[in-house]
Structures are given as C-alpha cells and as structure tokens.
Design a protein around this motif. Structure first.
Motif, PDB file in Angstrom:
ATOM      1  N   GLY A 146     -46.252   0.546 -45.157  1.00 22.92           N
ATOM      2  CA  GLY A 146     -45.281   1.262 -44.481  1.00 22.92           C
ATOM      3  C   GLY A 146     -45.387   2.737 -44.317  1.00 22.92           C
ATOM      4  N   PRO A 147     -44.549   3.302 -43.645  1.00 18.96           N
ATOM      5  CA  PRO A 147     -44.563   4.734 -43.222  1.00 18.96           C
ATOM      6  C   PRO A 147     -44.638   5.910 -44.505  1.00 18.96           C
ATOM      7  N   GLU A 148     -43.875   5.449 -45.767  1.00 21.87           N
ATOM      8  CA  GLU A 148     -43.625   6.210 -46.713  1.00 21.87           C
ATOM      9  C   GLU A 148     -45.125   6.255 -47.541  1.00 21.87           C
ATOM     10  N   ASP A 149     -45.639   4.991 -47.429  1.00 19.68           N
ATOM     11  CA  ASP A 149     -46.999   4.839 -48.192  1.00 19.68           C
ATOM     12  C   ASP A 149     -48.135   5.422 -47.572  1.00 19.68           C
ATOM     13  N   ALA A 150     -48.039   5.340 -45.987  1.00 17.67           N
ATOM     14  CA  ALA A 150     -49.081   5.971 -45.393  1.00 17.67           C
ATOM     15  C   ALA A 150     -49.145   7.270 -45.426  1.00 17.67           C
ATOM     16  N   ARG A 151     -47.680   8.046 -45.558  1.00 19.16           N
ATOM     17  CA  ARG A 151     -47.841   9.398 -45.530  1.00 19.16           C
ATOM     18  C   ARG A 151     -48.516   9.824 -47.024  1.00 19.16           C
ATOM     19  N   ALA A 152     -48.160   9.100 -48.167  1.00 14.08           N
ATOM     20  CA  ALA A 152     -48.665   9.402 -49.101  1.00 14.08           C
ATOM     21  C   ALA A 152     -50.147   9.431 -49.171  1.00 14.08           C
ATOM     22  N   TRP A 153     -50.892   8.417 -48.601  1.00 14.03           N
ATOM     23  CA  TRP A 153     -52.146   8.464 -48.415  1.00 14.03           C
ATOM     24  C   TRP A 153     -52.875   9.625 -47.512  1.00 14.03           C
ATOM     25  N   ARG A 154     -51.899   9.758 -46.531  1.00 17.32           N
ATOM     26  CA  ARG A 154     -52.601  10.813 -45.623  1.00 17.32           C
ATOM     27  C   ARG A 154     -52.290  12.208 -46.257  1.00 17.32           C
ATOM     28  N   GLN A 155     -51.424  12.408 -47.017  1.00 19.13           N
ATOM     29  CA  GLN A 155     -51.169  13.712 -47.814  1.00 19.13           C
ATOM     30  C   GLN A 155     -52.145  13.720 -48.751  1.00 19.13           C
ATOM     31  N   ARG A 156     -53.198  13.009 -49.338  1.00 23.08           N
ATOM     32  CA  ARG A 156     -53.934  12.982 -50.010  1.00 23.08           C
ATOM     33  C   ARG A 156     -55.358  12.998 -49.610  1.00 23.08           C
ATOM     34  N   GLY A 157     -55.475  13.146 -48.052  1.00 28.70           N
ATOM     35  CA  GLY A 157     -56.637  13.111 -47.095  1.00 28.70           C
ATOM     36  C   GLY A 157     -57.305  11.789 -47.052  1.00 28.70           C
ATOM     37  N   PHE A 158     -56.786  10.745 -47.321  1.00 23.35           N
ATOM     38  CA  PHE A 158     -57.252   9.417 -47.007  1.00 23.35           C
ATOM     39  C   PHE A 158     -57.148   9.010 -45.457  1.00 23.35           C
ATOM     40  N   SER A 159     -58.064   8.576 -44.790  1.00 22.53           N
ATOM     41  CA  SER A 159     -58.084   7.774 -43.609  1.00 22.53           C
ATOM     42  C   SER A 159     -57.195   6.532 -43.705  1.00 22.53           C
ATOM     43  N   VAL A 160     -56.872   5.624 -42.729  1.00 18.31           N
ATOM     44  CA  VAL A 160     -56.386   4.580 -42.780  1.00 18.31           C
ATOM     45  C   VAL A 160     -57.525   3.433 -43.412  1.00 18.31           C
ATOM     46  N   LYS A 161     -58.610   3.576 -43.052  1.00 18.69           N
ATOM     47  CA  LYS A 161     -59.661   2.770 -43.659  1.00 18.69           C
ATOM     48  C   LYS A 161     -59.961   3.025 -44.988  1.00 18.69           C
ATOM     49  N   GLU A 162     -60.146   4.455 -45.379  1.00 20.65           N
ATOM     50  CA  GLU A 162     -60.243   4.841 -46.701  1.00 20.65           C
ATOM     51  C   GLU A 162     -59.191   4.400 -47.657  1.00 20.65           C
ATOM     52  N   ALA A 163     -57.804   4.394 -47.215  1.00 19.99           N
ATOM     53  CA  ALA A 163     -56.743   4.194 -47.914  1.00 19.99           C
ATOM     54  C   ALA A 163     -56.931   2.464 -48.342  1.00 19.99           C
ATOM     55  N   ILE A 164     -57.293   1.850 -47.111  1.00 17.11           N
ATOM     56  CA  ILE A 164     -57.117   0.184 -47.312  1.00 17.11           C
ATOM     57  C   ILE A 164     -58.310  -0.045 -48.279  1.00 17.11           C
ATOM     58  N   ARG A 165     -59.430   0.583 -48.377  1.00 20.46           N
ATOM     59  CA  ARG A 165     -60.386   0.075 -49.359  1.00 20.46           C
ATOM     60  C   ARG A 165     -59.795   0.500 -50.750  1.00 20.46           C
ATOM     61  N   TRP A 166     -59.397   1.467 -51.049  1.00 22.92           N
ATOM     62  CA  TRP A 166     -58.869   2.140 -52.052  1.00 22.92           C
ATOM     63  C   TRP A 166     -57.739   0.980 -52.715  1.00 22.92           C
ATOM     64  N   MET A 167     -56.787   0.840 -51.825  1.00 22.82           N
ATOM     65  CA  MET A 167     -55.798  -0.143 -52.123  1.00 22.82           C
ATOM     66  C   MET A 167     -56.022  -1.600 -52.634  1.00 22.82           C
ATOM     67  N   ARG A 168     -57.175  -2.121 -51.839  1.00 20.97           N
ATOM     68  CA  ARG A 168     -57.814  -3.297 -52.139  1.00 20.97           C
ATOM     69  C   ARG A 168     -58.402  -3.402 -53.565  1.00 20.97           C
ATOM     70  N   ARG A 169     -58.564  -2.281 -53.997  1.00 23.23           N
ATOM     71  CA  ARG A 169     -59.250  -2.189 -55.463  1.00 23.23           C
ATOM     72  C   ARG A 169     -58.186  -1.917 -56.373  1.00 23.23           C
ATOM     73  N   GLY A 170     -56.948  -1.769 -55.924  1.00 20.63           N
ATOM     74  CA  GLY A 170     -55.722  -1.768 -56.993  1.00 20.63           C
ATOM     75  C   GLY A 170     -55.473  -0.284 -57.080  1.00 20.63           C
ATOM     76  N   PHE A 171     -55.763   0.659 -56.348  1.00 21.51           N
ATOM     77  CA  PHE A 171     -55.413   2.193 -56.773  1.00 21.51           C
ATOM     78  C   PHE A 171     -54.109   2.312 -56.010  1.00 21.51           C
ATOM     79  N   PHE A 172     -53.514   3.708 -56.461  1.00 18.83           N
ATOM     80  CA  PHE A 172     -52.328   3.954 -55.881  1.00 18.83           C
ATOM     81  C   PHE A 172     -53.120   5.324 -55.237  1.00 18.83           C
ATOM     82  N   PRO A 173     -52.107   6.139 -54.460  1.00 24.49           N
ATOM     83  CA  PRO A 173     -52.804   7.168 -53.814  1.00 24.49           C
ATOM     84  C   PRO A 173     -53.346   8.379 -54.781  1.00 24.49           C
TER      85      PRO A 173
END
Length: 191
Positions: A146-173
């Motif tokens: 969702g938008p809130e989580d996407a914002r959190a990942w983007r604020q920490r410098g992650f692209s969509v693809k990077e964020a998805i990889r980290w999320m699949r491993r169970g990490f938060f932003p």
C-alpha cells in the motif's frame, strides 16, 4: 397434383401446425410491440417527472437513454457536461465518479489510477502525496504494498524491486536499510 403441389411440401396436418405457428408469431409480435410502446411511454413519463425543465431534460437525454441513470447523475450534483467527461472516460456509476471528483481527480486521472488497480480515490490521493505516480504505484500494488509502506521503503532509498526482495526475506524498511548500509545481503538472522 399431389398434396405436395398444393401446399408446397406441407401435409394437411403440417399446414395446420404452420398456421398456428404463424398466428403465434403474429401475437408475440403484437405483444412485443405493445410492451415496447408501453415502456417508451413510461420512460417519457419518467423523463418529464425527473426533469421538468425541457432544456435540462434534453441535455441529459443526449447523454443517456435511461431516465433513472440520468437522475442518479443529476442528483450527484455533477452537471451534464461534467458527467459526459466521466462517461467518456468509462465511468458509468455516478457515485464512483463523484468520489473521485470530490478528491479533485479529473476523469482521465481517475481512469489512470483505476487501470493500475487503485480503485479508491483516498489511496490514489495518498500515492500522489507521497510522490508516486500511477505507473510506479502499479508495481507496488502488484506486489501487495500500500501507499504508506511504499513511502517507507522509498524514504529509505529502496526501489520497488529491492523492497520486494527484502520484504520476501521478512524485513521491514528500517531493518533492511540498516543491513543495506552495512552491505549485508543474507537472510533474516544471518550476518
């Protein structure tokens, strides 16, 4: 001359059946015509009832065939010219159009958001507030973010693809950003 010559190939019993079928079709045709005329009269009565002003009635009639649909649009507070813009963009439900309109979206903008899977104008408004356009939002939405989580990942410098990889491993932003800064790529719990 045999029976075939007199009846064009129909026997006497078949001729009787053929006559009954033709009369049935004729009766059905009359009933159908009567129902259509009755429906047209009822429709006209509703047009006049819902739109006593002839000019307004004709403006709405130029947009839709059904007086009930026209009334829904009119009651939503959207003018016929504005309704036309929403209808051209594919919006048939005036309440949905009004929801998007209330959030300040044009029909074209609302359509873009809906095409990427964002059907709620509040969510679309959040995506925009976070600087995410419909195309980028599509990637996040497809990943179930969702938008809130996407914002959190983007604020920490992650692209969509990077964020998805980290999320699949169970990490938060925050966790992912910390590990990324230390150049750690392992699975959760590994260093």
């Amino acid at each position: 001359m045999g029976e075939e010559g007199l009846s064009g190939g129909w026997g006497l019993i078949d001729m009787d059946r053929k006559d009954r079928m033709e009369r049935q079709e004729e009766v059905f045709g009359i009933l159908k015509s009567w129902k259509e005329r009755r429906k047209a009269k009822e429709s006209e009565r509703l047009w006049v009832r819902y739109f006593p002003n002839e000019k307004e009635r004709e403006r709405w009639r130029g947009l839709v065939d059904d007086p009930e649909v026209a009334r829904e649009w009119a009651e939503s507070g959207i003018s016929p010219s504005e309704a036309r813009r929403w209808m051209v963009a594919g919006f048939t439900d005036p309440q949905i159009a009004l929801d998007w309109w209330d959030f300040g979206f044009t029909p074209r903008e609302a359509k873009k958001w809906m095409e990427v899977g964002v059907t709620n104008p509040l969510d679309a408004s959040d995506w925009e507030a976070f600087g995410i356009d419909p195309e980028e939002a599509r990637e996040w939405v497809e990943a179930g973010v969702g938008p809130e989580d996407a914002r959190a990942w983007r604020q920490r410098g992650f692209s969509v693809k990077e964020a998805i990889r980290w999320m699949r491993r169970g990490f938060f932003p925050d966790e992912a950003a910390e590990l990324k800064s230390r150049k750690v790529r392992g699975k959760k719990g590994e260093q």
